[in-house]
Scaffold this motif. Structure first.
Motif, short mmCIF file in Angstrom:
data_model
loop_
_atom_site.label_atom_id
_atom_site.label_comp_id
_atom_site.label_asym_id
_atom_site.label_seq_id
_atom_site.Cartn_x
_atom_site.Cartn_y
_atom_site.Cartn_z
N ARG A 11 15.91 31.26 14.02
CA ARG A 11 16.60 30.35 13.09
C ARG A 11 17.81 31.05 12.48
O ARG A 11 17.78 32.24 12.19
N PHE A 12 18.85 30.25 12.29
CA PHE A 12 20.10 30.74 11.73
C PHE A 12 20.51 29.88 10.55
O PHE A 12 20.07 28.73 10.44
N LEU B 7 19.50 21.22 19.20
CA LEU B 7 18.82 21.31 17.90
C LEU B 7 18.15 19.98 17.54
O LEU B 7 17.03 19.96 17.02
N ASN B 8 18.84 18.88 17.81
CA ASN B 8 18.28 17.56 17.48
C ASN B 8 17.12 17.15 18.40
O ASN B 8 16.33 16.28 18.04
N SER B 9 17.01 17.79 19.56
CA SER B 9 15.91 17.46 20.48
C SER B 9 14.65 18.27 20.17
O SER B 9 13.58 17.94 20.68
N ARG B 10 14.78 19.29 19.36
CA ARG B 10 13.62 20.12 19.02
C ARG B 10 12.76 19.42 17.97
O ARG B 10 13.27 18.69 17.13
N GLU C 174 10.11 21.59 12.37
CA GLU C 174 8.93 22.26 11.86
C GLU C 174 9.03 22.60 10.39
O GLU C 174 8.09 22.39 9.63
N THR C 175 10.16 23.14 9.96
CA THR C 175 10.30 23.62 8.58
C THR C 175 11.29 22.82 7.76
O THR C 175 11.35 22.98 6.55
N CYS D 46 22.03 20.32 10.96
CA CYS D 46 20.82 20.06 11.74
C CYS D 46 19.66 20.70 10.99
O CYS D 46 19.85 21.43 10.02
N PHE D 47 18.45 20.44 11.45
CA PHE D 47 17.26 20.98 10.78
C PHE D 47 16.31 21.59 11.80
O PHE D 47 16.16 21.08 12.91
#
Length: 194
Positions: A104-105, A123-126, A129-130, A192-193
């Motif tokens: 994570r960055f 990132l949006n396809s993952r 989690e947090t 993104c998250f």
């Protein structure tokens, strides 16, 4: 000022020129940085534009260096590829593909719009989690040695300014506007998250 240093990723297509020049420069400035590519393969210039040298991301910089040295030392010395690979192998063993990294960055810097699109898409396809947020910022940097060097200075200035902000999440848009006015370059930004 944030108490912890920003965790930064710099991403270009093949993790060779732009991202590695920035990685090298940011690291020397004490910034916590990693670099990546987003392509399916690593591509290096060949004798003609339509015939690049193609390697798997698992190929180390040293293996690429030795392969090109053996194939045509004069040509790859003249076009600077051997010098670039020599620099790269002093920084890390080999290229890394962004899509394979689960670290994570806080900030991901991309060097061209299609790379930005690939990073955001990944990132949006993952699965989230947090819900930790990550800022993805693009500034177009031409893929040549001179622009990669100039781009690394710009990315370093940007990282240092972001590190010094009191509240990056609320100040980043204004900061990017200042950089757009100062440089004449357009910046893309999204959140993104993880």
């Amino acid at each position: 000022m944030p108490s912890l240093p920003l965790r930064v990723a710099v991403v270009c297509l093949s993790n060779q020129n732009r991202s590695m020049e920035a990685h090298n420069f940011l690291k020397r400035r004490g910034i916590s940085v990693r670099s990546f590519g987003t392509g399916a393969h690593v591509k290096l210039p060949g004798r003609t534009p339509h015939r690049p040298k193609i390697y798997d991301f698992k190929t180390t910089y040293d293996q690429m260096y030795k392969d090109l040295l053996k194939k045509d030392q004069a040509f790859y010395t003249h076009n600077g590829i051997l010098h670039m690979l020599n620099r790269n192998k002093r920084i890390k063993p080999g290229p890394e593909r962004f899509q394979n990294c689960k670290d994570r960055f806080d900030l991901i810097l991309t060097c061209e719009e299609r790379v930005y699109d690939l990073v955001v898409e990944d990132l949006n396809s993952r699965e989230q989690e947090t819900c930790q947020l990550v800022h993805v910022v693009n500034v177009d940097i031409q893929d040549n040695y001179e622009d990669a060097t100039i781009g690394s200075f710009l990315l370093c200035d940007l990282c240092q300014c972001m590190q010094e902000t009191e509240d990056l999440d609320n100040e980043i848009e204004e900061l990017l506007l200042v950089f757009e006015e100062k440089t004449g370059k357009a910046f893309l930004h999204t959140v993104c998250f993880y």
